[in-house]
Design a protein around this motif. Structure first.
Motif, mmCIF file in Angstrom:
data_model
loop_
_atom_site.group_PDB
_atom_site.id
_atom_site.type_symbol
_atom_site.label_atom_id
_atom_site.label_comp_id
_atom_site.label_asym_id
_atom_site.label_seq_id
_atom_site.Cartn_x
_atom_site.Cartn_y
_atom_site.Cartn_z
ATOM 1 N N ALA A 77 0.877 -1.173 0.000
ATOM 2 C CA ALA A 77 0.000 0.000 0.000
ATOM 3 C C ALA A 77 0.912 1.221 0.000
ATOM 4 N N GLY A 78 0.903 1.967 -1.066
ATOM 5 C CA GLY A 78 1.940 2.971 -1.291
ATOM 6 C C GLY A 78 1.701 4.329 -0.668
ATOM 7 N N TRP A 79 2.594 5.183 -1.022
ATOM 8 C CA TRP A 79 2.707 6.535 -0.471
ATOM 9 C C TRP A 79 1.701 7.500 -1.084
ATOM 10 N N LEU A 80 1.763 8.746 -0.626
ATOM 11 C CA LEU A 80 0.849 9.787 -1.083
ATOM 12 C C LEU A 80 1.246 10.345 -2.448
ATOM 13 N N SER A 81 2.518 10.469 -2.719
ATOM 14 C CA SER A 81 2.997 11.147 -3.927
ATOM 15 C C SER A 81 2.690 10.351 -5.191
ATOM 16 N N CYS A 82 2.850 11.006 -6.329
ATOM 17 C CA CYS A 82 2.571 10.393 -7.626
ATOM 18 C C CYS A 82 3.815 9.729 -8.210
ATOM 19 N N ASP A 83 4.533 8.977 -7.383
ATOM 20 C CA ASP A 83 5.723 8.246 -7.826
ATOM 21 C C ASP A 83 5.383 6.768 -7.973
ATOM 22 N N SER A 84 5.966 6.130 -8.984
ATOM 23 C CA SER A 84 5.688 4.736 -9.269
ATOM 24 C C SER A 84 6.327 3.808 -8.239
ATOM 25 N N VAL A 85 5.710 2.644 -8.043
ATOM 26 C CA VAL A 85 6.279 1.611 -7.178
ATOM 27 C C VAL A 85 7.131 0.638 -7.988
ATOM 28 N N GLU A 86 7.301 0.912 -9.283
ATOM 29 C CA GLU A 86 8.183 0.081 -10.095
ATOM 30 C C GLU A 86 9.629 0.348 -9.677
ATOM 31 N N ALA A 87 10.472 -0.676 -9.730
ATOM 32 C CA ALA A 87 11.851 -0.563 -9.245
ATOM 33 C C ALA A 87 12.824 -1.094 -10.291
ATOM 34 N N PRO A 88 13.243 -0.246 -11.230
ATOM 35 C CA PRO A 88 14.196 -0.707 -12.255
ATOM 36 C C PRO A 88 15.536 -1.093 -11.648
ATOM 37 N N ALA A 89 16.299 -1.841 -12.389
ATOM 38 C CA ALA A 89 17.558 -2.395 -11.876
ATOM 39 C C ALA A 89 18.531 -1.312 -11.433
ATOM 40 N N ASP A 90 18.495 -0.147 -12.073
ATOM 41 C CA ASP A 90 19.448 0.909 -11.743
ATOM 42 C C ASP A 90 18.902 1.921 -10.741
ATOM 43 N N THR A 91 17.806 1.579 -10.055
ATOM 44 C CA THR A 91 17.192 2.540 -9.139
ATOM 45 C C THR A 91 18.145 2.942 -8.015
ATOM 46 N N LYS A 92 18.115 4.217 -7.674
ATOM 47 C CA LYS A 92 18.845 4.733 -6.509
ATOM 48 C C LYS A 92 17.878 5.078 -5.378
ATOM 49 N N ASP A 93 16.582 4.928 -5.669
ATOM 50 C CA ASP A 93 15.551 5.234 -4.691
ATOM 51 C C ASP A 93 15.536 4.174 -3.600
ATOM 52 N N ALA A 94 15.504 4.605 -2.341
ATOM 53 C CA ALA A 94 15.583 3.669 -1.224
ATOM 54 C C ALA A 94 14.415 2.692 -1.221
ATOM 55 N N SER A 95 13.203 3.178 -1.491
ATOM 56 C CA SER A 95 12.048 2.283 -1.528
ATOM 57 C C SER A 95 12.180 1.281 -2.669
ATOM 58 N N GLY A 96 12.695 1.742 -3.815
ATOM 59 C CA GLY A 96 12.912 0.841 -4.934
ATOM 60 C C GLY A 96 13.910 -0.255 -4.590
ATOM 61 N N ILE A 97 14.957 0.093 -3.856
ATOM 62 C CA ILE A 97 15.946 -0.905 -3.433
ATOM 63 C C ILE A 97 15.297 -1.927 -2.508
ATOM 64 N N VAL A 98 14.420 -1.458 -1.610
ATOM 65 C CA VAL A 98 13.707 -2.374 -0.721
ATOM 66 C C VAL A 98 12.804 -3.307 -1.533
ATOM 67 N N PHE A 99 12.085 -2.750 -2.525
ATOM 68 C CA PHE A 99 11.223 -3.597 -3.355
ATOM 69 C C PHE A 99 12.030 -4.664 -4.082
ATOM 70 N N ARG A 100 13.190 -4.289 -4.585
ATOM 71 C CA ARG A 100 14.017 -5.267 -5.294
ATOM 72 C C ARG A 100 14.509 -6.356 -4.335
ATOM 73 N N GLY A 101 14.783 -5.981 -3.107
ATOM 74 C CA GLY A 101 15.176 -6.979 -2.123
ATOM 75 C C GLY A 101 14.033 -7.918 -1.792
ATOM 76 N N LEU A 102 12.828 -7.361 -1.614
ATOM 77 C CA LEU A 102 11.669 -8.190 -1.298
ATOM 78 C C LEU A 102 11.289 -9.091 -2.470
ATOM 79 N N ALA A 103 11.501 -8.608 -3.690
ATOM 80 C CA ALA A 103 11.196 -9.418 -4.866
ATOM 81 C C ALA A 103 12.064 -10.668 -4.932
ATOM 82 N N GLN A 104 13.214 -10.645 -4.263
ATOM 83 C CA GLN A 104 14.135 -11.779 -4.278
ATOM 84 C C GLN A 104 14.124 -12.559 -2.959
ATOM 85 N N LEU A 105 13.145 -12.268 -2.109
ATOM 86 C CA LEU A 105 13.058 -12.959 -0.830
ATOM 87 C C LEU A 105 12.537 -14.373 -1.041
ATOM 88 N N PRO A 106 13.297 -15.392 -0.649
ATOM 89 C CA PRO A 106 12.842 -16.773 -0.862
ATOM 90 C C PRO A 106 11.504 -17.052 -0.184
#
Length: 381
Positions: A77-106
């Motif tokens: 359930a995302g934030w207030l702003s109009c920013d995407s929850v998509e997390a490309p491989a080169d993201t520097k966004d902290a939330s994007g890095i967290v999403f990429r970590g969760l996407a690889q959680l066994p």
């Protein structure tokens, strides 16, 4: 069969599809130019759902390739702003890095949805009210049942910022609430939005460099401004016409129709929420995080969340003040740096907080072994 009857049937079917949060039959066109997400040994599914307002919303689902059977899912359930929850491989966004970590959680799936007008989703985010946004999240929640690899009796909701407050409202019915096995709230809120606006404005004035005396003077005006708008229901335009001396306090300058990129009705609907009641009904484990340098949300809000959950289910909630973390997953050296956006390198320890808690509360299959999945992701090592 007459053409008008066919039209009525088609309209009824469309309403039913939107109400049930069914996956869209027609592929949603790609708007963003970045490549789709990809991970080693992880399937990534780009799909869409139809919200009750008729907008098609982009969904992104990840699951470990080696996993067998149904898996628990992390629903964002995302934030207030109009920013995407998509997390490309080169993201520097902290939330994007967290999403990429969760996407690889066994052993876990990750389910994200972009709100109206964000990423590939249809609509205009800057003109979408909160009720419509929440309805989109609810439609996405109901769409979880459409994936045979997702265990809809093991849903963990990760709420971030505004989503960290309204997360318990996403599962609407008693049956849906019973599907949720836990909540993670990061930078959330639980008081009224009126209280929040007074608290954030006091911090904002101080971080702008105003003296304590000037902060108090400004707060007298802010109290009038936000009380007249959120409590007395007077339009901001009318308030500032009648009290031109308050104009310098309004965060958006001459734009009296938006705040933080969203329409004013969005916040009027937030003011109508009773999040204390919502969190008081939570009776499953909850991890409540607040950053040491979060100048946007007060520490008392997540503390109250944990208190409400524990009053309902003793010991279910765990509150953690995360050292050097900002409003969500960013890290800073001070409140001043957080205010100006001068962040430091991402600290993977915050991701570890989430993954350790999820694995701790995951329901194990018979025999106690964790569900099979790919190896520990590099970002967690």
């Amino acid at each position: 069969m007459s053409l008008s009857l066919l039209h009525r049937i088609a309209a009824a079917l469309f309403i039913l599809v939107a109400a049930e949060g069914t996956v869209s039959a027609e592929e949603l066109p790609r708007k963003t130019k970045t490549p789709r997400e990809s991970y080693p040994n992880v399937d990534v599914i780009y799909d869409s759902i139809v919200a009750p307002d008729g907008k098609r919303l982009r969904t992104m689902i990840t699951k470990p390739q080696a996993a067998k059977g149904k898996l628990p899912v992390i629903f964002v359930a995302g934030w207030l702003s109009c920013d995407s929850v998509e997390a490309p491989a080169d993201t520097k966004d902290a939330s994007g890095i967290v999403f990429r970590g969760l996407a690889q959680l066994p052993g876990f799936c990750l389910f994200r949805v972009d709100k109206q007008g964000v990423g590939d989703s249809e609509g205009v985010c800057a003109e979408t009210d909160f009720d419509s946004e929440l309805a989109g999240y609810r439609a996405a929640f109901r769409a979880l049942k459409n994936y045979d690899f997702i265990d809809t009796n093991q849903i963990y909701i990760l709420g971030i910022s505004n989503g960290g407050g309204f997360a318990p409202l996403v599962p609407e019915s008693d049956a849906e609430q019973a599907q949720v096995r836990g909540y993670i709230s990061v930078g959330g809120w639980v008081k009224t939005w009126f209280e929040h606006m007074l608290e954030i404005e006091r911090r904002r004035f101080g971080l702008m460099g105003k003296s304590p005396a000037e902060v108090n003077k400004r707060m007298q005006g802010a109290a009038t401004l936000y009380y007249d708008w959120l409590i007395k229901k007077i339009t901001v335009d009318q308030i500032l016409r009648e009290h031109p001396e308050l104009a310098e306090l309004w965060p958006e300058g001459k734009d009296h129709a938006h705040l933080y990129g969203r329409p004013l009705v969005f916040y009027e609907q937030l003011q109508n929420l009773n999040l204390a009641a919502a969190w008081s009904r939570v009776n499953v484990p909850a991890l409540i995080l607040h950053g040491q340098y979060d100048w946007i949300m007060s520490r008392e809000d997540p503390e109250l969340m944990a208190r409400y959950v524990n009053a309902n289910q003793p010991g279910a909630a765990r509150f953690i003040e995360v050292p050097e973390m900002g409003h969500t997953f960013q890290h800073y050296g001070s409140f001043a740096d957080a205010f100006t956006g001068k962040d430091t390198d991402f600290d993977p320890k915050v991701l570890r907080l989430l993954t350790d808690w999820l694995k701790e509360h995951e329901e194990k299959p018979p025999g106690g072994a964790a569900p099979p999945g790919n190896a520990e992701p590099n970002s967690l090592k």
